[in-house]
Design a protein around this motif. Structure first.
Motif, PDB file in Angstrom:
ATOM      1  N   TYR A 159       5.319   2.217   3.356  1.00 23.25           N
ATOM      2  CA  TYR A 159       5.835   2.789   2.106  1.00 23.25           C
ATOM      3  C   TYR A 159       6.804   3.929   2.402  1.00 23.25           C
ATOM      4  O   TYR A 159       7.868   4.030   1.782  1.00 23.25           O
ATOM      5  N   ARG A 160       6.460   4.770   3.354  1.00 22.27           N
ATOM      6  CA  ARG A 160       7.340   5.903   3.679  1.00 22.27           C
ATOM      7  C   ARG A 160       8.680   5.425   4.210  1.00 22.27           C
ATOM      8  O   ARG A 160       9.711   6.055   3.985  1.00 22.27           O
ATOM      9  N   TRP A 183       3.852  -0.278  -5.609  1.00 23.70           N
ATOM     10  CA  TRP A 183       2.985   0.059  -4.486  1.00 23.70           C
ATOM     11  C   TRP A 183       1.749   0.758  -5.050  1.00 23.70           C
ATOM     12  O   TRP A 183       1.857   1.612  -5.917  1.00 23.70           O
ATOM     13  N   LEU A 220      -5.185   2.369   4.973  1.00 26.30           N
ATOM     14  CA  LEU A 220      -3.882   2.923   5.328  1.00 26.30           C
ATOM     15  C   LEU A 220      -2.908   1.860   5.823  1.00 26.30           C
ATOM     16  O   LEU A 220      -1.773   2.177   6.161  1.00 26.30           O
ATOM     17  N   ASN A 243       0.821  -1.211   0.000  1.00 31.80           N
ATOM     18  CA  ASN A 243       0.000   0.000   0.000  1.00 31.80           C
ATOM     19  C   ASN A 243       0.860   1.268   0.000  1.00 31.80           C
ATOM     20  O   ASN A 243       1.629   1.514   0.932  1.00 31.80           O
ATOM     21  N   ARG A 244       0.692   2.091  -1.034  1.00 31.28           N
ATOM     22  CA  ARG A 244       1.479   3.322  -1.150  1.00 31.28           C
ATOM     23  C   ARG A 244       1.045   4.395  -0.160  1.00 31.28           C
ATOM     24  O   ARG A 244       1.785   5.362   0.068  1.00 31.28           O
ATOM     25  N   THR A 245      -0.121   4.268   0.440  1.00 30.85           N
ATOM     26  CA  THR A 245      -0.573   5.249   1.430  1.00 30.85           C
ATOM     27  C   THR A 245      -0.367   4.717   2.850  1.00 30.85           C
ATOM     28  O   THR A 245      -1.146   5.019   3.749  1.00 30.85           O
ATOM     29  N   SER A 246       0.677   3.937   3.038  1.00 27.67           N
ATOM     30  CA  SER A 246       0.964   3.357   4.352  1.00 27.67           C
ATOM     31  C   SER A 246       2.268   3.918   4.918  1.00 27.67           C
ATOM     32  O   SER A 246       3.110   4.457   4.195  1.00 27.67           O
ATOM     33  N   ASP A 273      -2.350   2.549  -4.358  1.00 29.95           N
ATOM     34  CA  ASP A 273      -3.380   3.025  -3.428  1.00 29.95           C
ATOM     35  C   ASP A 273      -4.689   2.306  -3.755  1.00 29.95           C
ATOM     36  O   ASP A 273      -4.773   1.525  -4.720  1.00 29.95           O
TER      37      ASP A 273
END
Length: 222
Positions: free
Chosen positions: A147-148, A164, A210, A141-144, A166
């Motif tokens: 990912y950061r 990744w 998320l 998941n790119r909105t997790s 969303d």
């Protein structure tokens, strides 16, 4: 989120990660999400696409399902075959051209595997084709928060080269396919696996997109 395969990682070290406290918690959390999404019954058939070492496959088998694990890597399948546990079938194959009949399995699952192959939509179409009842497919998941920490700038470690997505991008992969009641859920909101992560997993709704693993689940439209 589990350390999904870098091609240079060996099967034994990958599978052993699930024996660590963090790996065990993350793996069981993801498995619970997938098992709830499928709502499979004992003796039904299940295909695990991109099964790797079979860690998830074996857990579905322990619930009484007749399981088949498919992966493109023969050495990883050899490792899976050598593990103790309930009987399972292990098949070498490509997710983009599954060697099975239409509606050949009651349920099909894939856990963070499609994001490491090209033409994910073709793989999704193949999963839908061989599903008779329900499917559950997990993506990174790119909105997790994961990912950061691990996914940016091409990814780090076992996440290098992964795609990744969303929630909107995941839904778009199913556009025009014979599915109904498609829903998006997620798991592993705080991948640290510490006390706060465990609390967040109990408190936050699964519909909140998320988590590190974002899951698309639904039914085959007949």
């Amino acid at each position: 989120m589990h350390e999904k395969t870098a091609l240079t990682q060996d099967a034994a070290s990958y599978d052993a990660w699930y024996d660590s406290p963090r790996g065990r918690w993350i793996g069981t959390t993801e498995f619970a999400q997938l098992a709830t999404a499928l709502d499979a019954r004992a003796c039904e058939t299940l295909l695990d696409v991109g099964c790797g070492t079979g860690w998830f496959t074996r857990r579905f088998a322990r619930r009484g399902l007749a399981v088949t694990g498919l992966d493109i890597r023969g050495d990883w399948l050899s490792f899976a075959r050598a593990q103790p546990g309930p009987a399972a079938q292990w098949v070498a194959g490509d997710a983009r051209a599954l060697p099975f009949a239409d509606a050949g399995f009651d349920h099909v699952v894939s856990i963070a595997a499609l994001c490491f192959i090209s033409d994910e939509r073709q793989a999704v179409a193949e999963i839908v084709r061989v599903t008779r009842r329900r499917f559950a497919i997990g993506w990174l998941n790119r909105t997790s928060l994961l990912y950061r920490a691990k996914g940016r700038h091409g990814g780090q470690g076992a996440y290098r080269g992964a795609r990744w997505h969303d929630a909107g991008e995941v839904k778009a992969l199913f556009s025009g396919m014979a599915v109904r009641e498609l829903c998006i859920r997620s798991a592993v909101f705080l991948p640290s696996a510490g006390p706060m992560a465990r609390l967040a997993e109990r408190m936050l709704p699964r519909t909140l997109p998320l988590g590190a693993l974002i899951v698309a689940c639904g039914e085959k439209r007949r």
